[in-house]
Design a protein around this motif. Structure first.
Motif, PDB file in Angstrom:
ATOM      1  N   GLU A  45     165.403  15.174  -1.217  1.00 47.18           N
ATOM      2  CA  GLU A  45     166.039  16.365  -0.894  1.00 47.18           C
ATOM      3  C   GLU A  45     165.356  17.558  -0.785  1.00 47.18           C
ATOM      4  N   ARG A  46     165.623  18.478   0.043  1.00 49.80           N
ATOM      5  CA  ARG A  46     164.955  19.770   0.493  1.00 49.80           C
ATOM      6  C   ARG A  46     164.867  20.481  -0.862  1.00 49.80           C
ATOM      7  N   TYR A  47     163.777  21.191  -1.245  1.00 48.19           N
ATOM      8  CA  TYR A  47     163.661  21.978  -2.752  1.00 48.19           C
ATOM      9  C   TYR A  47     162.919  23.110  -2.459  1.00 48.19           C
ATOM     10  N   GLY A  48     163.614  24.123  -3.057  1.00 50.29           N
ATOM     11  CA  GLY A  48     163.079  25.818  -2.886  1.00 50.29           C
ATOM     12  C   GLY A  48     161.628  25.540  -3.825  1.00 50.29           C
ATOM     13  N   ILE A  49     160.687  26.356  -3.032  1.00 46.56           N
ATOM     14  CA  ILE A  49     159.328  26.431  -3.889  1.00 46.56           C
ATOM     15  C   ILE A  49     159.188  27.871  -4.291  1.00 46.56           C
ATOM     16  N   ALA A  50     159.502  28.864  -3.299  1.00 44.42           N
ATOM     17  CA  ALA A  50     159.139  30.069  -3.585  1.00 44.42           C
ATOM     18  C   ALA A  50     159.811  31.053  -2.780  1.00 44.42           C
ATOM     19  N   CYS A  51     160.153  32.394  -3.235  1.00 46.39           N
ATOM     20  CA  CYS A  51     160.943  33.326  -2.534  1.00 46.39           C
ATOM     21  C   CYS A  51     160.203  34.671  -2.895  1.00 46.39           C
ATOM     22  N   ILE A  52     160.533  35.506  -1.932  1.00 45.94           N
ATOM     23  CA  ILE A  52     160.240  37.002  -2.111  1.00 45.94           C
ATOM     24  C   ILE A  52     161.491  37.878  -1.430  1.00 45.94           C
ATOM     25  N   ASP A  53     161.550  38.731  -2.363  1.00 44.72           N
ATOM     26  CA  ASP A  53     162.580  39.824  -1.889  1.00 44.72           C
ATOM     27  C   ASP A  53     161.802  40.899  -1.277  1.00 44.72           C
ATOM     28  N   ASN A  54     161.995  41.113  -0.086  1.00 44.59           N
ATOM     29  CA  ASN A  54     161.356  42.259   0.687  1.00 44.59           C
ATOM     30  C   ASN A  54     161.593  43.550   0.425  1.00 44.59           C
ATOM     31  N   HIS A  61     157.831  31.803  -8.022  1.00 43.77           N
ATOM     32  CA  HIS A  61     157.483  30.693  -7.444  1.00 43.77           C
ATOM     33  C   HIS A  61     157.937  29.460  -8.474  1.00 43.77           C
ATOM     34  N   ASP A  62     158.184  28.497  -7.910  1.00 36.57           N
ATOM     35  CA  ASP A  62     158.499  27.053  -8.723  1.00 36.57           C
ATOM     36  C   ASP A  62     157.418  26.565  -9.523  1.00 36.57           C
ATOM     37  N   ASP A  63     157.629  26.133 -10.629  1.00 39.73           N
ATOM     38  CA  ASP A  63     156.473  25.644 -11.726  1.00 39.73           C
ATOM     39  C   ASP A  63     155.636  24.554 -10.780  1.00 39.73           C
ATOM     40  N   SER A  64     156.386  23.883  -9.694  1.00 41.60           N
ATOM     41  CA  SER A  64     155.677  22.758  -9.284  1.00 41.60           C
ATOM     42  C   SER A  64     154.493  23.410  -8.369  1.00 41.60           C
ATOM     43  N   VAL A  65     154.602  24.721  -7.957  1.00 43.00           N
ATOM     44  CA  VAL A  65     153.424  25.182  -7.280  1.00 43.00           C
ATOM     45  C   VAL A  65     152.754  26.388  -7.751  1.00 43.00           C
ATOM     46  N   LYS A  66     153.469  26.970  -8.824  1.00 37.16           N
ATOM     47  CA  LYS A  66     152.715  28.087  -9.430  1.00 37.16           C
ATOM     48  C   LYS A  66     151.270  27.817  -9.808  1.00 37.16           C
ATOM     49  N   GLY A  67     150.386  29.085  -9.505  1.00 38.77           N
ATOM     50  CA  GLY A  67     148.974  28.956  -9.574  1.00 38.77           C
ATOM     51  C   GLY A  67     148.156  28.443  -8.590  1.00 38.77           C
ATOM     52  N   ARG A  68     148.964  27.501  -7.664  1.00 36.32           N
ATOM     53  CA  ARG A  68     148.427  27.128  -6.447  1.00 36.32           C
ATOM     54  C   ARG A  68     149.012  27.721  -5.083  1.00 36.32           C
ATOM     55  N   PHE A  69     150.261  27.797  -5.232  1.00 31.86           N
ATOM     56  CA  PHE A  69     150.801  28.656  -3.879  1.00 31.86           C
ATOM     57  C   PHE A  69     151.168  30.028  -4.139  1.00 31.86           C
ATOM     58  N   THR A  70     151.064  30.731  -2.957  1.00 29.49           N
ATOM     59  CA  THR A  70     151.481  32.207  -3.301  1.00 29.49           C
ATOM     60  C   THR A  70     152.336  32.834  -1.941  1.00 29.49           C
ATOM     61  N   ILE A  71     153.493  33.203  -2.337  1.00 30.80           N
ATOM     62  CA  ILE A  71     154.129  33.789  -1.161  1.00 30.80           C
ATOM     63  C   ILE A  71     153.799  35.319  -0.893  1.00 30.80           C
ATOM     64  N   SER A  72     153.828  35.868   0.242  1.00 27.59           N
ATOM     65  CA  SER A  72     153.767  37.193   0.468  1.00 27.59           C
ATOM     66  C   SER A  72     154.438  37.501   1.814  1.00 27.59           C
ATOM     67  N   GLY A  73     154.599  39.034   1.986  1.00 30.75           N
ATOM     68  CA  GLY A  73     155.142  39.396   3.071  1.00 30.75           C
ATOM     69  C   GLY A  73     154.385  40.494   3.766  1.00 30.75           C
ATOM     70  N   ASP A  74     154.164  40.623   5.256  1.00 28.68           N
ATOM     71  CA  ASP A  74     153.763  41.653   5.869  1.00 28.68           C
ATOM     72  C   ASP A  74     154.647  42.346   6.800  1.00 28.68           C
ATOM     73  N   ALA A  75     155.111  43.417   6.214  1.00 24.17           N
ATOM     74  CA  ALA A  75     156.304  44.271   7.058  1.00 24.17           C
ATOM     75  C   ALA A  75     155.888  44.607   8.454  1.00 24.17           C
ATOM     76  N   ALA A  76     154.563  44.912   8.596  1.00 24.08           N
ATOM     77  CA  ALA A  76     154.239  45.312  10.114  1.00 24.08           C
ATOM     78  C   ALA A  76     154.451  44.092  10.962  1.00 24.08           C
ATOM     79  N   LYS A  77     154.258  43.056  10.491  1.00 25.38           N
ATOM     80  CA  LYS A  77     154.367  41.877  11.498  1.00 25.38           C
ATOM     81  C   LYS A  77     155.577  40.931  11.182  1.00 25.38           C
ATOM     82  N   ASP A  78     156.484  41.555  10.525  1.00 28.12           N
ATOM     83  CA  ASP A  78     157.648  40.890  10.067  1.00 28.12           C
ATOM     84  C   ASP A  78     157.554  39.398   9.672  1.00 28.12           C
ATOM     85  N   THR A  79     156.598  39.168   9.257  1.00 27.14           N
ATOM     86  CA  THR A  79     156.254  38.010   8.879  1.00 27.14           C
ATOM     87  C   THR A  79     155.932  37.463   7.331  1.00 27.14           C
TER      88      THR A  79
END
Length: 123
Positions: A45-54, A61-79
């Motif tokens: 099934e589809r599973y959530g791994i990270a979320c950012i509140d802009n 970050h979900d425990d399955s990816v914590k320490g390896r994956f990082t979510i980030s946002g760039d408002a100037a690029k809307d990305t």
């Protein structure tokens, strides 16, 4: 509303890094949205791994990816990005980005979805 476009997937070897991008567009401000990354491995099934509140500037970050994956946002690029380091074969999946008004309960689903991008980790 918001439209989302995920990109950056591909074939990568175990231990290497990859950065996924989620470009947003639409009538609402980037700061209104919480953006999450989900993944769906073959047969699972589809599973959530990270979320950012802009709006709040907070991340989860979900425990399955914590320490390896990082979510980030760039408002100037809307990305929003997902930096994936030290990937393992179990990270092989289709990765999706999604949007809603907050990260609370993001794992149960989001209001808006983009198409996925395939990530394959293999030697």
């Amino acid at each position: 509303d918001v439209q989302l476009q995920a990109s950056g997937g591909g074939l990568v070897r175990p231990g290497e890094s990859l950065r996924l991008s989620c470009a947003t567009s639409g009538s609402s401000s980037f700061h209104e949205w919480a953006i999450a990354w989900f993944r769906q491995a073959p047969g699972k099934e589809r599973y959530g791994i990270a979320c950012i509140d802009n709006n709040k500037g907070t991340t989860i970050h979900d425990d399955s990816v914590k320490g390896r994956f990082t979510i980030s946002g760039d408002a100037a690029k809307d990305t929003v990005y997902l930096q994936m380091n030290s990937v393992i074969p179990e990270d092989t999946a289709v990765y999706y980005c999604a949007a809603d008004y907050e990260c609370t309960g993001y794992g149960r689903g989001m209001a808006y979805w983009g198409k996925g991008t395939q990530v394959t980790v293999s030697s």
